[in-house]
Each structure stands twice: as C-alpha cells, then as structure tokens.
Design a protein around this motif. Structure first.
Motif, PDB file in Angstrom:
ATOM      1  N   ILE A  76       0.835  -1.200   0.000  1.00  0.00           N
ATOM      2  CA  ILE A  76       0.000   0.000   0.000  1.00  0.00           C
ATOM      3  C   ILE A  76       0.872   1.254   0.000  1.00  0.00           C
ATOM      4  N   ASN A  79       2.483   1.416  -3.428  1.00  0.00           N
ATOM      5  CA  ASN A  79       1.587   1.163  -4.567  1.00  0.00           C
ATOM      6  C   ASN A  79       2.143   0.049  -5.451  1.00  0.00           C
ATOM      7  N   PRO A  81       2.122  -4.038  -6.712  1.00  0.00           N
ATOM      8  CA  PRO A  81       1.351  -5.286  -6.807  1.00  0.00           C
ATOM      9  C   PRO A  81       2.083  -6.439  -6.128  1.00  0.00           C
ATOM     10  N   SER A 101      -6.596  -5.988  -2.020  1.00  0.00           N
ATOM     11  CA  SER A 101      -6.931  -6.015  -3.445  1.00  0.00           C
ATOM     12  C   SER A 101      -7.767  -4.815  -3.871  1.00  0.00           C
ATOM     13  N   LYS A 102      -8.316  -4.093  -2.905  1.00  0.00           N
ATOM     14  CA  LYS A 102      -9.076  -2.884  -3.221  1.00  0.00           C
ATOM     15  C   LYS A 102      -8.154  -1.692  -3.447  1.00  0.00           C
ATOM     16  N   LYS A 103      -6.872  -1.866  -3.093  1.00  0.00           N
ATOM     17  CA  LYS A 103      -5.927  -0.754  -3.164  1.00  0.00           C
ATOM     18  C   LYS A 103      -4.802  -0.988  -4.165  1.00  0.00           C
ATOM     19  N   VAL A 104      -4.403  -2.269  -4.333  1.00  0.00           N
ATOM     20  CA  VAL A 104      -3.362  -2.610  -5.311  1.00  0.00           C
ATOM     21  C   VAL A 104      -3.763  -3.894  -6.019  1.00  0.00           C
ATOM     22  N   ALA A 105      -3.030  -4.242  -7.060  1.00  0.00           N
ATOM     23  CA  ALA A 105      -3.288  -5.495  -7.777  1.00  0.00           C
ATOM     24  C   ALA A 105      -2.720  -6.657  -6.968  1.00  0.00           C
ATOM     25  N   GLN A 238      -4.470  -2.826 -12.789  1.00  0.00           N
ATOM     26  CA  GLN A 238      -5.205  -2.016 -11.819  1.00  0.00           C
ATOM     27  C   GLN A 238      -5.463  -2.837 -10.559  1.00  0.00           C
ATOM     28  N   ASN A 239      -5.842  -2.137  -9.494  1.00  0.00           N
ATOM     29  CA  ASN A 239      -6.163  -2.845  -8.248  1.00  0.00           C
ATOM     30  C   ASN A 239      -7.267  -3.868  -8.495  1.00  0.00           C
TER      31      ASN A 239
END
Length: 254
Positions: A76, A79, A81, A101-105, A238-239
């Motif tokens: 997080i 940023n 994955p 998973s809501k913030k990063v891939a 994307q996340n």
C-alpha cells in the motif's frame, strides 16, 4: 525489465524461483526477504520487508501467513502489486488480502501450476452434471514437511466442485470408525510422506465406472515458472484480485 522482491527467498520454493528466473529475459529478482540473511545470494537479502531499500515493481511471496500484514502495508505504501503463493491463511489473513486487493493489484493462487488450474476450470464445467450419479473424493499427497493440511490446492479444487453444485454439499476430511458415505459429502484426504512434491487426484466414483483426474508435480520448477509468469501478468494491472484463471483465459479457451 520487471524487478521482483522475493519474500521467502531461501525456502525450498524461493531457491527454485531464483534458479527459474534466469530463464526469463524480461524480469529479474532485485532483492530477497528471509529470516536467514547469512546465506550467499546473487541479490541483496533483508531480514524483513521494512528494511528493503531496493526499487522494485512486484513482490513475490513464497513464505508463511505471518508475513502477510507487513507485506500488505509495504504494498500500500509503495503502490506495488503482489503475487501471493503462500497458503494456510486464517480468516484475518483472508480479510487482509481482500482489503489489499481494493488498493493494489493482488495475484493469488493456491497452486501456480498451469496444469492444476486447467483441471480446476474443467471441474467447473463437469462437477454439477457428474454429481448426479457419482460420489466425489479428493486425495492430495505432499512431502512430510508440509505444514498445512489439507493442501491449499485440495481446498481450491473442493471449493470449485462445491460451488458448481446446486445441491447442498459438505466437506468430509478423512473418515474413521463407522463411516457409511452420505451423498452430500465431498471427501478430502491428506497424505504426507517422503519428498512428494505434490499430487492431487479427483475421483468421481459411479455405478460401474470411475473417472479419475490426476495431476502430479514432478518438480517444484513448475510452480516457480507459474509464479514468475504471474509477476509478468500482474505488472501494470489495476487494483483487484487476480488468479491463474485470468492467465488461462488469455491463452486457452475452455
């Protein structure tokens, strides 16, 4: 060039991932994380992720569930994955992965083998139909040092079967004593011994016929290659929560 931080770099799988990475021209392991920092390594190794000061693009985790909270915070913050190959998470760990998973891939799979995930896709298509006339049992075999049982892969296969069947089913983890089988059971059995890399056998036992779908991992390299392919896949995404199905969907029409 995709730059990878390998968490658990001196474990059995971590060492295999390092060896397998030399076969990839477009990615490299730039740092490792392991409690043992005294072992010789081709890249710098840190005791924990917070000490790592190497720029990277993806974290690849082959460690233990206890490492997840610190990895999530690092992802997080940067940023970044992550590819999670660790299994055996409790409810708290599952929630961390979901929120991450809501913030990063986040790429997650209980088994990084393409073969076992192709089988998992097949099970989605056949289990509902076969359940009408067949009893379903799963047998998994692993080496005697594997910590979790049943394996994450066995649970993945079992959950795929269960979710494909409209009727109510339950998991039966082994049997002892009086154990006449009930129709709604999906049997899951774990065997531990020697240095078995990994075997999973899905049995559909019917009246007068038996269907078996089996996958045997001959070498840990198959998991390492799959994990590195996942690093390539997740880079730039994307996340969200991704798995081997996303890779298979891009390459195979089932």
């Amino acid at each position: 060039m995709i730059r990878i931080i390998l968490n658990g770099c001196f474990g059995k799988m971590g060492k295999m991932v390092t060896q397998a990475s030399y076969k990839f021209e477009n990615l490299t392991i730039v740092a490792g994380i392991d409690v043992n920092t005294n072992t010789t390594s081709p890249y710098p190794v840190f005791n924990n992720i917070d000490e790592c000061n190497i720029d990277a693009d993806v974290i690849l985790d082959f460690s233990r569930p206890a490492a997840l909270p610190s990895l999530a915070k690092y992802c997080i913050k940067n940023n970044m994955p992550i590819v999670i190959c660790t299994t055996g998470f409790d409810l708290e760990g599952e929630n961390i992965i979901s929120n991450l998973s809501k913030k990063v891939a986040v790429f997650r799979s209980a088994n990084m083998s393409v073969g076992i995930n192709v089988i998992n896709n097949i099970l989605k298509k056949i289990s509902s139909y076969l359940y009408k006339g067949f009893d379903i049992e799963i047998i998994e075999k692993h080496h005697n040092q594997k910590i979790d049982a049943p394996s994450g892969t066995a649970l993945m296969l079992a959950n795929t079967i269960k979710s494909s069947i409209e009727e109510e089913t339950i998991f039966s983890h082994g049997r002892v004593g009086e154990c006449k089988r009930h129709k709604k059971e999906i049997g899951i059995h774990a065997i531990r011994g020697g240095n078995i890399v990994g075997e999973h056998d899905i049995i559909f036992a019917g009246q007068g016929e038996i269907i078996e779908i089996k996958h045997s991992a001959i070498s840990r390299e198959v998991f390492a290659i799959g994990a590195l392919d996942a690093c390539k896949f997740i880079h730039g995404k994307q996340n969200g929560l991704y798995n081997m199905d996303n890779i298979i969907d891009e390459n195979i029409s089932l």
